[in-house]
Design a protein around this motif. Structure first.
Motif: not given
Length: 446
Positions: A291-295, A418-422, A427-434
């Motif tokens: 998720p940090a890659s998108r930043l 495994a790639v897709a699941a991880v 994504i779920e781990a940072v749901d709702g974070l700015d």
């Protein structure tokens, strides 16, 4: 081997691999047990293939349970005595089942298989290198915070002076470990530096990437500094990249130079580039997996967020590097820019090479190049040029990956799942974070 290491003051050996989330994981053995480890392996649970960066565990229909065991077999040909960690040596591992078969989620094995396929099916060998960018923070900063270790401007001489002793120790350590360093310099973002190393065969290049990062971290710690290789250390600004450089060769000749195509590329080199370009949206699930890659993947920040290529164009996702007149037969290569160091280097190289080989197999035509910043194109001009924005969300990257049969086949069903699941777990781990909280969540994970 054990006696020789003991004579050099080595007491233990780090057995290193990288999991699906891009985290370097290790086991260690006393030097006296290295021969046994090389002969019979060291036990490790397969559950780590579905670990997230925060150490939570997800599952597929094959992986993620507490059952089973693997063996870690050190590659003694790649063993290095760690100059910045006295008393220790380091070796990458292959992961083998207890029955003696390659573990289907071992990225190192997958990369080796794809490199072999390039030679067998296409008569092509490959050279690769991975750039490493990192942010240096003060070790006395409040827990979890990032305070740049240097105050000088981007690319500035001040930064080099301020960290002169640390940088010199790093160069000395890498030289002692046999790492061929091309450049070491301050980069753009606060506290950021970059190192470039010489090209090797892809498996060795991935090994080297892991070793260099281990060395950077150890040297920095000795100087009271903290290191972040995370794609985004802060919620805003330029992040840390891990650009891939690749070149295809046949019979000692670089296919990216001396040919009749654009900028000296042969027809096969153009098709290799075209293949990577075609698969770029799906590739980002492997090359920019956090998720940090998108930043980091934002327009007009030299991160390469559009499906475009250009000669020495640093805003294009694919930069064709020709090199200087006189060395082009050795230096010409392809740089893949939407890559960061949250990526497992073995999986990133395996996937990009598979995409390029798909281009060669189909004689894929390379579209027209772009110059300048693709962000300036309006919708009509971008469509006419075939320039598309790469997936903005990690979820979109995962969907593109799931739909890409070439990449999924290259990795195999166990590893592809495994790639897709991880990725879904991250994504779920940072749901709702700015953005700031996402950056903080991964700041010290890599």
């Amino acid at each position: 081997m054990s006696g020789e290491l003991s004579g050099q003051g080595v007491h233990g050996v780090v057995l290193a691999y990288v999991d699906t989330a891009g985290i370097a994981r290790v086991k260690t053995v006393p030097t006296a047990k290295l021969a046994a480890a090389a002969a019979w392996g060291v036990g490790m649970s397969p559950v780590f293939d579905t670990f997230l960066a925060n150490d939570a565990i997800v599952a597929t229909d094959v992986l993620g349970s507490p059952d089973g065991d693997l063996r870690l077999y050190p590659d003694l040909d790649r063993l290095a005595v760690l100059a910045a960690q006295p008393g220790w040596a380091w070796a990458p591992v292959d992961r083998i089942t207890q029955e003696g078969a390659p573990h289907p989620a071992c990225g190192r094995t997958v990369l080796r298989r794809i490199v072999a396929r390039a030679a067998e099916r296409h008569g092509v060998t490959l050279k690769a290198a991975i750039e490493i960018e990192w942010a240096l923070g003060r070790g006395d900063a409040p827990e979890g915070d990032f305070v740049p270790a240097v105050t000088g401007p981007a690319y500035g001489a001040t930064r080099q002076v301020e960290l002169s002793d640390c940088a010199a120790d790093l160069l000395a350590a890498l030289a002692a470990q046999g790492v061929d360093v091309e450049q070491l310099h301050p980069e753009y973002a606060p506290g950021q530096f970059e190192i470039s190393v010489g090209a090797l065969d892809p498996v060795a290049a991935a090994d080297r990437s892991v070793l260099v990062r281990q060395t950077i971290r150890a040297v920095a710690q000795r100087h009271g500094l903290r290191v972040s290789f995370a794609p985004a250390v802060l919620g805003q600004g330029v992040g840390n990249g891990g650009h891939l450089h690749l070149s295809a060769w046949r019979d000692g000749t670089n296919l990216h130079a001396g040919g009749p195509g654009r900028y000296g590329m042969t027809a096969e080199a153009e098709s290799f580039v075209a293949g990577v370009l075609d698969h770029l949206p799906a590739l980002t699930a492997v090359t920019a997996p956090s998720p940090a890659s998108r930043l980091r993947l934002r327009p007009s920040q030299w991160a390469g967020v559009f499906t475009a290529w250009g000669r020495e164009t640093r805003e294009a996702a694919l930069r064709v590097v020709t090199g200087t007149v006189g060395v082009r037969d050795r230096a010409a290569n392809l740089e893949v820019k939407p890559v960061d160091l949250a990526a497992n280097p073995y999986l990133a190289l395996a996937s990009v090479i598979a995409a390029g080989l798909d281009g060669i197999a189909s004689s894929a035509p390379l579209p027209g190049e772009i110059t300048g910043d693709p962000a300036r194109f309006d919708a009509d001009e971008a469509a006419a040029r075939g320039v598309r924005r790469l997936p903005v969300s990690l979820a979109d990257s995962v969907e593109a990956f799931r739909a890409d049969e070439v990449l999924r086949t290259a990795l195999g069903p166990v590893l592809a799942d495994a790639v897709a699941a991880v990725r879904r777990g991250e994504i779920e781990a940072v749901d709702g974070l700015d953005d700031d909280r996402v950056a903080a969540a991964y700041r010290w994970k890599y």
